[in-house]
Design a protein around this motif. Structure first.
Motif, PDB file in Angstrom:
ATOM      1  N   LYS A 144       0.833  -1.199   0.000  1.00 17.14           N
ATOM      2  CA  LYS A 144       0.000   0.000   0.000  1.00 17.14           C
ATOM      3  C   LYS A 144       0.870   1.254   0.000  1.00 17.14           C
ATOM      4  N   GLY A 145       0.565   2.168  -0.918  1.00 19.58           N
ATOM      5  CA  GLY A 145       1.338   3.398  -1.049  1.00 19.58           C
ATOM      6  C   GLY A 145       2.604   3.261  -1.864  1.00 19.58           C
ATOM      7  N   LYS A 146       2.957   2.033  -2.280  1.00 21.46           N
ATOM      8  CA  LYS A 146       4.167   1.792  -3.069  1.00 21.46           C
ATOM      9  C   LYS A 146       3.867   1.928  -4.556  1.00 21.46           C
ATOM     10  N   THR A 147       4.916   2.229  -5.319  1.00 17.27           N
ATOM     11  CA  THR A 147       4.802   2.330  -6.775  1.00 17.27           C
ATOM     12  C   THR A 147       5.281   1.044  -7.426  1.00 17.27           C
ATOM     13  N   LEU A 148       4.506   0.534  -8.369  1.00 18.91           N
ATOM     14  CA  LEU A 148       4.879  -0.635  -9.164  1.00 18.91           C
ATOM     15  C   LEU A 148       4.888  -0.231 -10.628  1.00 18.91           C
ATOM     16  N   VAL A 149       5.951  -0.517 -11.326  1.00 18.85           N
ATOM     17  CA  VAL A 149       6.002  -0.264 -12.767  1.00 18.85           C
ATOM     18  C   VAL A 149       5.745  -1.585 -13.480  1.00 18.85           C
ATOM     19  N   VAL A 150       4.798  -1.575 -14.403  1.00 24.71           N
ATOM     20  CA  VAL A 150       4.409  -2.787 -15.129  1.00 24.71           C
ATOM     21  C   VAL A 150       4.671  -2.584 -16.604  1.00 24.71           C
ATOM     22  N   LYS A 151       5.542  -3.428 -17.162  1.00 24.43           N
ATOM     23  CA  LYS A 151       5.734  -3.398 -18.613  1.00 24.43           C
ATOM     24  C   LYS A 151       4.729  -4.361 -19.235  1.00 24.43           C
ATOM     25  N   TYR A 152       3.878  -3.813 -20.106  1.00 23.22           N
ATOM     26  CA  TYR A 152       2.749  -4.531 -20.669  1.00 23.22           C
ATOM     27  C   TYR A 152       3.012  -4.791 -22.143  1.00 23.22           C
ATOM     28  N   ILE A 202      11.979   3.572 -28.499  1.00 15.47           N
ATOM     29  CA  ILE A 202      12.827   2.942 -27.489  1.00 15.47           C
ATOM     30  C   ILE A 202      12.176   1.629 -27.051  1.00 15.47           C
ATOM     31  N   ASN A 203      12.971   0.617 -26.826  1.00 17.70           N
ATOM     32  CA  ASN A 203      12.476  -0.659 -26.330  1.00 17.70           C
ATOM     33  C   ASN A 203      11.700  -0.448 -25.029  1.00 17.70           C
ATOM     34  N   ALA A 204      10.472  -0.990 -24.958  1.00 16.56           N
ATOM     35  CA  ALA A 204       9.602  -0.745 -23.805  1.00 16.56           C
ATOM     36  C   ALA A 204      10.170  -1.325 -22.510  1.00 16.56           C
ATOM     37  N   ASP A 205      10.879  -2.459 -22.591  1.00 16.03           N
ATOM     38  CA  ASP A 205      11.510  -3.017 -21.396  1.00 16.03           C
ATOM     39  C   ASP A 205      12.505  -2.032 -20.798  1.00 16.03           C
ATOM     40  N   LEU A 206      13.298  -1.395 -21.679  1.00 17.71           N
ATOM     41  CA  LEU A 206      14.307  -0.448 -21.203  1.00 17.71           C
ATOM     42  C   LEU A 206      13.658   0.761 -20.542  1.00 17.71           C
ATOM     43  N   VAL A 207      12.591   1.268 -21.157  1.00 18.13           N
ATOM     44  CA  VAL A 207      11.896   2.417 -20.573  1.00 18.13           C
ATOM     45  C   VAL A 207      11.287   2.034 -19.226  1.00 18.13           C
ATOM     46  N   ALA A 208      10.676   0.854 -19.159  1.00 19.08           N
ATOM     47  CA  ALA A 208      10.062   0.407 -17.901  1.00 19.08           C
ATOM     48  C   ALA A 208      11.112   0.259 -16.804  1.00 19.08           C
ATOM     49  N   GLY A 209      12.266  -0.324 -17.153  1.00 16.88           N
ATOM     50  CA  GLY A 209      13.317  -0.503 -16.161  1.00 16.88           C
ATOM     51  C   GLY A 209      13.848   0.812 -15.632  1.00 16.88           C
ATOM     52  N   LYS A 210      14.125   1.747 -16.530  1.00 13.33           N
ATOM     53  CA  LYS A 210      14.637   3.060 -16.106  1.00 13.33           C
ATOM     54  C   LYS A 210      13.566   3.845 -15.352  1.00 13.33           C
ATOM     55  N   MET A 211      12.306   3.700 -15.781  1.00 13.30           N
ATOM     56  CA  MET A 211      11.209   4.373 -15.083  1.00 13.30           C
ATOM     57  C   MET A 211      11.113   3.856 -13.645  1.00 13.30           C
ATOM     58  N   GLY A 218      18.639  -8.739 -18.636  1.00  9.56           N
ATOM     59  CA  GLY A 218      19.554  -7.604 -18.494  1.00  9.56           C
ATOM     60  C   GLY A 218      18.834  -6.360 -18.014  1.00  9.56           C
ATOM     61  N   CYS A 219      17.633  -6.120 -18.556  1.00 12.24           N
ATOM     62  CA  CYS A 219      16.807  -4.995 -18.107  1.00 12.24           C
ATOM     63  C   CYS A 219      16.468  -5.159 -16.631  1.00 12.24           C
ATOM     64  N   ALA A 220      16.118  -6.384 -16.226  1.00 11.44           N
ATOM     65  CA  ALA A 220      15.744  -6.655 -14.834  1.00 11.44           C
ATOM     66  C   ALA A 220      16.918  -6.427 -13.885  1.00 11.44           C
ATOM     67  N   THR A 221      18.085  -6.936 -14.254  1.00 18.32           N
ATOM     68  CA  THR A 221      19.239  -6.799 -13.357  1.00 18.32           C
ATOM     69  C   THR A 221      19.719  -5.353 -13.283  1.00 18.32           C
ATOM     70  N   ASP A 222      19.625  -4.618 -14.393  1.00 15.72           N
ATOM     71  CA  ASP A 222      19.970  -3.191 -14.351  1.00 15.72           C
ATOM     72  C   ASP A 222      19.055  -2.455 -13.376  1.00 15.72           C
ATOM     73  N   LEU A 268       7.443  -5.221 -12.914  1.00 17.61           N
ATOM     74  CA  LEU A 268       6.858  -6.441 -13.464  1.00 17.61           C
ATOM     75  C   LEU A 268       7.001  -6.406 -14.980  1.00 17.61           C
ATOM     76  N   LEU A 269       7.567  -7.476 -15.530  1.00 19.25           N
ATOM     77  CA  LEU A 269       7.741  -7.592 -16.980  1.00 19.25           C
ATOM     78  C   LEU A 269       6.842  -8.715 -17.481  1.00 19.25           C
ATOM     79  N   LEU A 270       5.794  -8.364 -18.234  1.00 21.67           N
ATOM     80  CA  LEU A 270       4.907  -9.375 -18.807  1.00 21.67           C
ATOM     81  C   LEU A 270       5.512  -9.899 -20.099  1.00 21.67           C
TER      82      LEU A 270
END
Length: 311
Positions: free
Chosen positions: A30-38, A200-209, A261-265, A219-221
């Protein structure tokens, strides 16, 4: 033989058990931010699109702050084909000339983005669509790749056109939307110092975001179960050190390497944990986040305590 009333009571009890199981996770996030790559099948199959939208709305309603970053490669490819333009790929990246970039912006920033926004709103959410160009959100820099030529000792530089990587992210507009109880839905288009738009690759944007937002989770779907061992068994609770070992021994290979690689970065950038989950499973996001077993691969910076402490 069970009566109808008894069956209904057991069904209600099962629903209650599911809700009770979810309670500690809701409290924790609760109150936390989650970034989801869809992306993947979750974006193209009708029942999965609605399932994803409902998951995102429920997360927001229980006090969790989802931020969605989406892809759209297949949709871009289909429109280019209808326009009679052949897609060319180099090292897995779409060569994007100015004309193709116009199509990319039309599809990602328009068609796909607005469909996701509409679905979330249709299911009771309040989503706002953005591209990386809005509010100077994503600054991009052009990617160049090289390949060895048999006729020369010097590597050949290949021009991919309007293909970029993330140079920087200014999350001000995203923070404003989240604080106002909106759900940001972001298309992975950035602007370079030259003023041009870049795909830009969406995984990369999601990871940096996720890094910039100091997200609790990324979360990477995908269209796979997650990371599998050599026998095809799903692996989870992996540390950065274990991931490096799996890459070195060839367990993680092919198309999974850039995603990992996106996940570990992201983990090295401060994100608490990353989940690689199968977007082909209905309600994949809720099953991974709010149940004891989950459905995908959980990645952590290091092994500390039990895996459940990181879920």
């Amino acid at each position: 033989m069970k009566t109808q009333a008894l069956l209904e009571t057991e069904s209600a009890a099962e629903v209650a058990h599911v809700l009770i199981e979810a309670l500690p996770y809701i409290r924790r996030f609760k109150g936390k931010t989650l970034v989801v790559k869809y992306g993947g099948n979750a974006m193209t199959e009708e029942h999965l699109k609605h399932s994803f939208a409902r998951d995102i709305v429920l997360l927001k309603l229980v006090g969790i702050n989802p931020v969605v970053v989406h892809g759209g490669g297949p949709q871009i490819g289909r429109l280019l084909e209808r326009l009679g333009k052949t897609s060319q790929f180099i090292q897995g990246m779409r060569v994007t000339d100015a004309e193709t970039m116009d199509v990319v912006e039309m599809v990602l920033g328009g068609l796909v983005n607005k469909e996701i926004v509409n679905l979330i709103n249709q299911h009771g959410g309040a989503a706002v669509g953005l591209t990386g160009k809005d509010g100077d959100l994503v600054r991009a820099e052009k990617i160049s790749v090289t390949q060895r030529s048999p006729d020369s000792d010097e590597p050949e530089v290949l021009d991919l056109g309007h293909v970029g990587r993330v140079r920087s992210i200014d999350p001000s507009i995203v923070n404003t939307l989240v604080a106002s109880d909106f759900i940001p839905v972001i298309a992975p288009i950035g602007v370079g110092e030259d003023g041009f738009s870049y795909n830009i690759n969406a995984d990369l944007v999601a990871g940096k975001m996720a890094e910039v937002l100091n997200a609790e989770k990324l979360l990477l779907l995908t269209n796979t179960q997650g990371i599998l061992d050599k026998e095809g068994t799903l692996l989870t609770g992996l540390s950065l050190a274990e991931v490096d070992e799996l890459i070195e021994d060839g367990t993680i290979s092919g198309g999974m390497i850039p995603k990992v690689g996106c996940a570990t970065d992201a983990l090295r950038g401060g994100v608490k944990s990353v989940h690689i989950i199968d977007g082909r499973v209905e309600h994949a996001v809720l099953l991974e986040l709010l149940t004891d077993r989950g459905i995908g691969t959980l990645l952590m910076p290091s092994k500390i305590g039990s895996v459940s402490a990181w879920i």
